[in-house]
Design an enzyme around this catalytic site. Structure first.
Site, PDB file in Angstrom:
ATOM      1  CB  CYS A  85      -1.094  -0.203   1.164  1.00  9.79           C
ATOM      2  SG  CYS A  85      -0.014   0.304   2.727  1.00  9.79           S
ATOM      3  CB  CYS A 130      12.795 -10.887  12.206  1.00  8.33           C
ATOM      4  SG  CYS A 130      13.544 -11.818  10.847  1.00  8.33           S
TER       5      CYS A 130
END
Length: 167
Positions: free
Chosen positions: A73, A144
Site C-alpha cells: 500500500c 524481523c
C-alpha cells in the site's frame, strides 16, 4: 513499554486475522485485486503470511539511508535509522517509524509463541518481532521483516544536505 506485556496483548493484539484493511485510509481490495497487483512471491508473503528464505531478500544487507514503505500500500513503516545488522538473513529494525504504523497479532503457528507484525494501513503481513535476544539496541527488540514486504525509498543527497523540500 514492551509490546510483549499486557499492554499490547491485552489491548491491541488479537488472535485472529481480520479482513482486509484496518484503518480509515486502508485500501479495500479483493483477493483478486491483490493477486493482480502483487507478484506471486509478494502475494504469498504479504497476503498469506508467508516467509521468504533467509539471505535471499533485497534488503537483508542493505545500508542505504531512506524509508521503508509497505510494498502493498505504500505506507511508511520503518527507516534506515532503526535498521541494524542482526545477521539473521532478513532486514531487522529495533522499532517501527511511529506508533500505529504497524499492528501486532499473537501468532501460535508452527508450535511457537510469536508476535506477528502487520501493516496497520492494509493489514499485510510483514514479519515478526522478537524481544530479549541481547542485541545492543535501544528497545531490545528485533523486528524481523521480509524484504519482499518492503520498498526502500532512498534519501536523496539533496534532501540530506539541505533539508529543503520546496519546489
Amino acid at each position: 513499554m514492551s509490546i510483549f506485556g499486557n499492554n499490547i496483548f491485552g489491548n491491541k493484539a488479537t488472535d485472529s486475522i481480520p479482513g482486509t484493511g484496518t484503518g480509515p485510509a486502508a485500501p479495500q481490495k479483493s483477493d483478486a485485486d491483490w493477486r493482480q497487483e502483487l507478484t506471486p512471491e509478494e502475494y504469498h508473503v504479504l497476503r498469506e503470511a508467508g516467509t521468504e528464505r533467509p539471505y535471499t531478500g533485497e534488503y537483508w544487507d542493505t545500508h542505504t539511508a531512506g524509508a521503508y514503505h509497505c510494498r502493498a500500500c505504500g505506507a511508511e513503516l520503518f527507516t534506515s535509522n532503526e535498521k541494524f545488522d542482526s545477521h539473521c538473513g532478513w532486514p531487522s529494525f529495533w522499532a517501527p517509524l511511529a506508533e500505529g504504523a504497524v499492528r501486532y497479532i499473537h501468532d501460535r503457528t508452527l508450535g511457537m509463541e510469536r508476535v506477528e507484525v502487520r501493516c496497520a494501513n492494509c493489514d499485510s503481513h510483514l514479519g515478526h518481532v522478537f524481544e530479549g535476544e541481547g542485541y545492543g539496541t535501544p528497545t531490545d527488540q528485533r523486528f524481523c521483516i521480509n524484504s519482499v514486504s518492503l520498498k526502500l525509498v532512498p534519501r536523496s543527497d539533496a534532501e540530506e544536505d539541505s533539508g529543503n523540500t520546496e519546489s
